[in-house]
Scaffold this motif. Sequence first.
Motif, PDB file in Angstrom:
ATOM      1  N   ASN A  24       0.817  -1.206   0.000  1.00 29.42           N
ATOM      2  CA  ASN A  24       0.000   0.000   0.000  1.00 29.42           C
ATOM      3  C   ASN A  24       0.857   1.265   0.000  1.00 29.42           C
ATOM      4  N   CYS A  25       1.936   1.250   0.781  1.00 31.17           N
ATOM      5  CA  CYS A  25       2.738   2.462   0.945  1.00 31.17           C
ATOM      6  C   CYS A  25       3.663   2.718  -0.222  1.00 31.17           C
ATOM      7  N   LEU A  26       3.926   1.735  -1.030  1.00 31.50           N
ATOM      8  CA  LEU A  26       4.795   1.952  -2.182  1.00 31.50           C
ATOM      9  C   LEU A  26       4.023   2.485  -3.379  1.00 31.50           C
ATOM     10  N   TYR A  27       2.740   2.738  -3.181  1.00 30.93           N
ATOM     11  CA  TYR A  27       1.954   3.362  -4.239  1.00 30.93           C
ATOM     12  C   TYR A  27       1.463   4.724  -3.747  1.00 30.93           C
ATOM     13  N   PRO A  28       1.247   5.664  -4.676  1.00 29.10           N
ATOM     14  CA  PRO A  28       0.996   7.054  -4.291  1.00 29.10           C
ATOM     15  C   PRO A  28      -0.215   7.239  -3.379  1.00 29.10           C
ATOM     16  N   HIS A  29       0.017   7.998  -2.329  1.00 28.75           N
ATOM     17  CA  HIS A  29      -1.065   8.547  -1.526  1.00 28.75           C
ATOM     18  C   HIS A  29      -0.477   9.729  -0.772  1.00 28.75           C
TER      19      HIS A  29
ATOM     20  N   ASP B  19       2.619   7.282  13.978  1.00 28.79           N
ATOM     21  CA  ASP B  19       1.534   7.382  13.001  1.00 28.79           C
ATOM     22  C   ASP B  19       1.539   8.698  12.220  1.00 28.79           C
ATOM     23  N   SER B  20       2.525   9.551  12.467  1.00 24.46           N
ATOM     24  CA  SER B  20       2.614  10.832  11.765  1.00 24.46           C
ATOM     25  C   SER B  20       3.481  10.679  10.513  1.00 24.46           C
ATOM     26  N   PRO B  21       3.219  11.474   9.484  1.00 26.49           N
ATOM     27  CA  PRO B  21       4.015  11.341   8.261  1.00 26.49           C
ATOM     28  C   PRO B  21       5.457  11.765   8.476  1.00 26.49           C
ATOM     29  N   SER B  22       6.377  11.017   7.890  1.00 27.98           N
ATOM     30  CA  SER B  22       7.799  11.350   7.982  1.00 27.98           C
ATOM     31  C   SER B  22       8.262  12.024   6.699  1.00 27.98           C
ATOM     32  N   LEU B  23       8.137  11.303   5.581  1.00 32.05           N
ATOM     33  CA  LEU B  23       8.591  11.809   4.290  1.00 32.05           C
ATOM     34  C   LEU B  23       7.471  11.686   3.263  1.00 32.05           C
ATOM     35  N   THR B  24       7.289  12.757   2.491  1.00 31.40           N
ATOM     36  CA  THR B  24       6.270  12.760   1.445  1.00 31.40           C
ATOM     37  C   THR B  24       6.870  13.297   0.158  1.00 31.40           C
ATOM     38  N   CYS B  25       6.555  12.638  -0.958  1.00 24.96           N
ATOM     39  CA  CYS B  25       6.916  13.148  -2.271  1.00 24.96           C
ATOM     40  C   CYS B  25       5.856  14.173  -2.676  1.00 24.96           C
ATOM     41  N   GLY B  26       6.276  15.424  -2.850  1.00 26.61           N
ATOM     42  CA  GLY B  26       5.330  16.483  -3.153  1.00 26.61           C
ATOM     43  C   GLY B  26       4.708  16.392  -4.529  1.00 26.61           C
TER      44      GLY B  26
ATOM     45  N   SER C 104       3.803   8.729   0.550  1.00 26.02           N
ATOM     46  CA  SER C 104       4.187   9.139   1.900  1.00 26.02           C
ATOM     47  C   SER C 104       4.302   7.935   2.822  1.00 26.02           C
ATOM     48  N   TYR C 105       5.232   8.001   3.761  1.00 26.95           N
ATOM     49  CA  TYR C 105       5.401   6.952   4.777  1.00 26.95           C
ATOM     50  C   TYR C 105       5.344   7.585   6.157  1.00 26.95           C
ATOM     51  N   ASP C 106       4.584   6.977   7.050  1.00 22.98           N
ATOM     52  CA  ASP C 106       4.625   7.475   8.417  1.00 22.98           C
ATOM     53  C   ASP C 106       5.890   6.942   9.099  1.00 22.98           C
ATOM     54  N   TYR C 107       6.163   7.438  10.300  1.00 19.70           N
ATOM     55  CA  TYR C 107       7.423   7.101  10.976  1.00 19.70           C
ATOM     56  C   TYR C 107       7.521   5.621  11.320  1.00 19.70           C
ATOM     57  N   GLY C 108       6.400   5.027  11.726  1.00 25.34           N
ATOM     58  CA  GLY C 108       6.425   3.603  12.050  1.00 25.34           C
ATOM     59  C   GLY C 108       6.765   2.765  10.834  1.00 25.34           C
ATOM     60  N   MET C 109       6.133   3.078   9.698  1.00 23.86           N
ATOM     61  CA  MET C 109       6.408   2.363   8.469  1.00 23.86           C
ATOM     62  C   MET C 109       7.847   2.587   8.006  1.00 23.86           C
ATOM     63  N   MET C 110       8.311   3.816   8.086  1.00 21.64           N
ATOM     64  CA  MET C 110       9.673   4.135   7.668  1.00 21.64           C
ATOM     65  C   MET C 110      10.687   3.319   8.472  1.00 21.64           C
ATOM     66  N   ARG C 111      10.493   3.273   9.777  1.00 22.48           N
ATOM     67  CA  ARG C 111      11.451   2.540  10.624  1.00 22.48           C
ATOM     68  C   ARG C 111      11.426   1.048  10.312  1.00 22.48           C
ATOM     69  N   MET C 112      10.259   0.496  10.065  1.00 23.39           N
ATOM     70  CA  MET C 112      10.166  -0.923   9.738  1.00 23.39           C
ATOM     71  C   MET C 112      10.825  -1.216   8.384  1.00 23.39           C
TER      72      MET C 112
ATOM     73  N   ILE D 118      13.476  11.420  -3.028  1.00 23.16           N
ATOM     74  CA  ILE D 118      12.261  10.619  -2.918  1.00 23.16           C
ATOM     75  C   ILE D 118      12.251   9.984  -1.533  1.00 23.16           C
ATOM     76  N   PRO D 119      11.080   9.606  -1.013  1.00 22.10           N
ATOM     77  CA  PRO D 119      11.028   9.025   0.333  1.00 22.10           C
ATOM     78  C   PRO D 119      11.919   7.802   0.509  1.00 22.10           C
ATOM     79  N   GLU D 120      12.082   7.010  -0.567  1.00 18.25           N
ATOM     80  CA  GLU D 120      12.876   5.782  -0.461  1.00 18.25           C
ATOM     81  C   GLU D 120      14.365   6.057  -0.256  1.00 18.25           C
ATOM     82  N   PHE D 121      14.791   7.291  -0.490  1.00 15.20           N
ATOM     83  CA  PHE D 121      16.190   7.653  -0.226  1.00 15.20           C
ATOM     84  C   PHE D 121      16.531   7.338   1.232  1.00 15.20           C
ATOM     85  N   ALA D 122      15.645   7.734   2.153  1.00 15.05           N
ATOM     86  CA  ALA D 122      15.887   7.506   3.581  1.00 15.05           C
ATOM     87  C   ALA D 122      15.885   6.017   3.912  1.00 15.05           C
ATOM     88  N   VAL D 123      14.986   5.265   3.274  1.00 13.05           N
ATOM     89  CA  VAL D 123      14.920   3.817   3.509  1.00 13.05           C
ATOM     90  C   VAL D 123      16.249   3.157   3.140  1.00 13.05           C
TER      91      VAL D 123
END
Length: 587
Positions: free
Chosen positions: A17-22, A79-86, A91-99, A127-132
């Motif tokens: 779900n998170c690897l597709y745009p929202h 549960d708050s957004p960490s990184l979003t592609c404008g 977008s990924y929230d912090y919990g998802m990003m850390r996982m 892009i958000p995946e840079f941090a991942v």
Amino acid sequence: MSHLKILRGSCARQIVNCLYPHSKNCKRPKTLISWARSLATKTVPVLENNVLNSPWGEIQVGNETLTEHVFKDFELWADSPSLTCGVTGRSYDYGMMRMMIERCAKALAGHLRLAPGERVGLILPNIPEFAVLIHGAMRAGLVVTFANPLYTSDEMRRQFSDCNVKAIATIEMFMPVAQEVSKALKDYKGTIWVGGEDDKAKGIHGLRSLLMADHDADLPTLNCDDVCLIPYSSGTTGMPKGVMLTHKNLVSNIKQVQCPKMMKYAGEKGKGDVVLTVPPFFHIYGFNGILNYNLVLGYHLVSIPRFTPEDYVKCLVEYKPTTLFVVPSLLAFLATHPIVKKEHLQSVETIMVGAAPTTDSMLEKFLIKCEKTKDQIRLLQGYGMTESSPVTLMTPYMYPHSKVGSAGQLVPSTQARVVSLQDGAPLGPHVSGELLLRGPQVMKGYWNNEKATKETVDSEGWLHTGDVAYYDEDYYFYIVDRTKELIKVKGNQVSPTEIESVIMELPEVADVAVVGVPHSLAGEVPKAFVVLKHNKKLTEKQIYDLVAQKLTKYKHLEGGVVFLDAIPRNAAGKILRNELKVLGGKH
């Protein structure tokens, strides 16, 4: 890690779900509380030989690794957004990003079989995946080097070969360059495709499949003194060199720029501020000074892969950022471009300028555009180098308007000296000389280049910046010139040596020198002075085209090409670049 454990049960579905745009918006009211300005002009103890200490005291350096420090409080805002592609809204929230970071680390170690200490190259835009990927690699004990995605294959190959890269992560747009460069890399282990699928025949691994699979890998115990990042910099002169930065270097610098005394209300955790940024994450300012800085605080970071006026304004409208990270050319765009309206800027409270200094007049133009006063918007500036992780000087969150244009004061746990260019003698206030800096953020050294390391960091740990500066009676520093040869094009470092080496490939050329000349929009642009061999001919266009073919756009000879009978040199054969700059202004 309780949040991680909760997420793991349904991680495959969530990653898909998170690897597709929202998109998500994070709006929280906040009040700017006034702060005593007297703090910004504290007395600084001066030690022997005019060594200055930071007026903001010391930080506790600690033993954390970078990823530990950046995400240590993530459960508070999981549960708050960490990184979003404008652009896409992905977008990924912090919990998802850390996982995802944890799963990425296990995939790199278990599936690609990358061993601790091996190097991974990133060819990625913002892009958000840079941090991942970058934190996943560091969590696996790997060392990351990143490059400008617009580099030519020659530039990319030179860097990745020098660093002995074993795997590359990129997107579809830059896959041809990555595949071409990978052919020159010894014991190469695979390419990671963000947004793409596996292609086993070509050694390509889709990031989504890597994150969704359960890879069994024991992640190493890391040491804060381990090198985790090798960005490339030309330093004070010469070809780009790998800068070895440790976890301790990077974590120390985050702590320094978030010092509560210095950055009160600008670095307060959990406020949920929305930050809009364009400076690239593949630059040390973008990576440590922006990306990591804001993730530590739990802020919502919005960025775009490539700057366009339309996309940037769309982000201003949709996300209503409270903080903008900019370079001077972007501040000029906001202040002067007709597409930017005052209503687009009403949410902005803080502007952080990096990569090059801005001026009070440009701030005035910006304030006129948004119809705000100097008390309603804070303009923060700083100074740093790749070799210092990067920040060494920064304006406090509250400081006198008369200091706009200053690079700021020393960040905590940092010392400085200004020394004579003639004899190295220490200098006092209001006297210009070379700026020397020392602190826990200073690099371990240059990769495989002990000679260059000793030329840049002396035996007492002083980093010789190659910049000419002075400080005033309030210990604000001002950068006035550069002794180093680098050309600064829109905040990008350009090595004259690198361009000269390309031009010397032409058999007709006997000698060449490249300098920076003033440019109204870029700050500086490269200009070449060429000496041809006897009875040989070349046109300006032939030389320009060769450089354009070999090097990325901001290194092109936009200042032109001048043919000379001889390059001015001193008795030791060193190019007299200042003479050429004067000469260049006459053509």
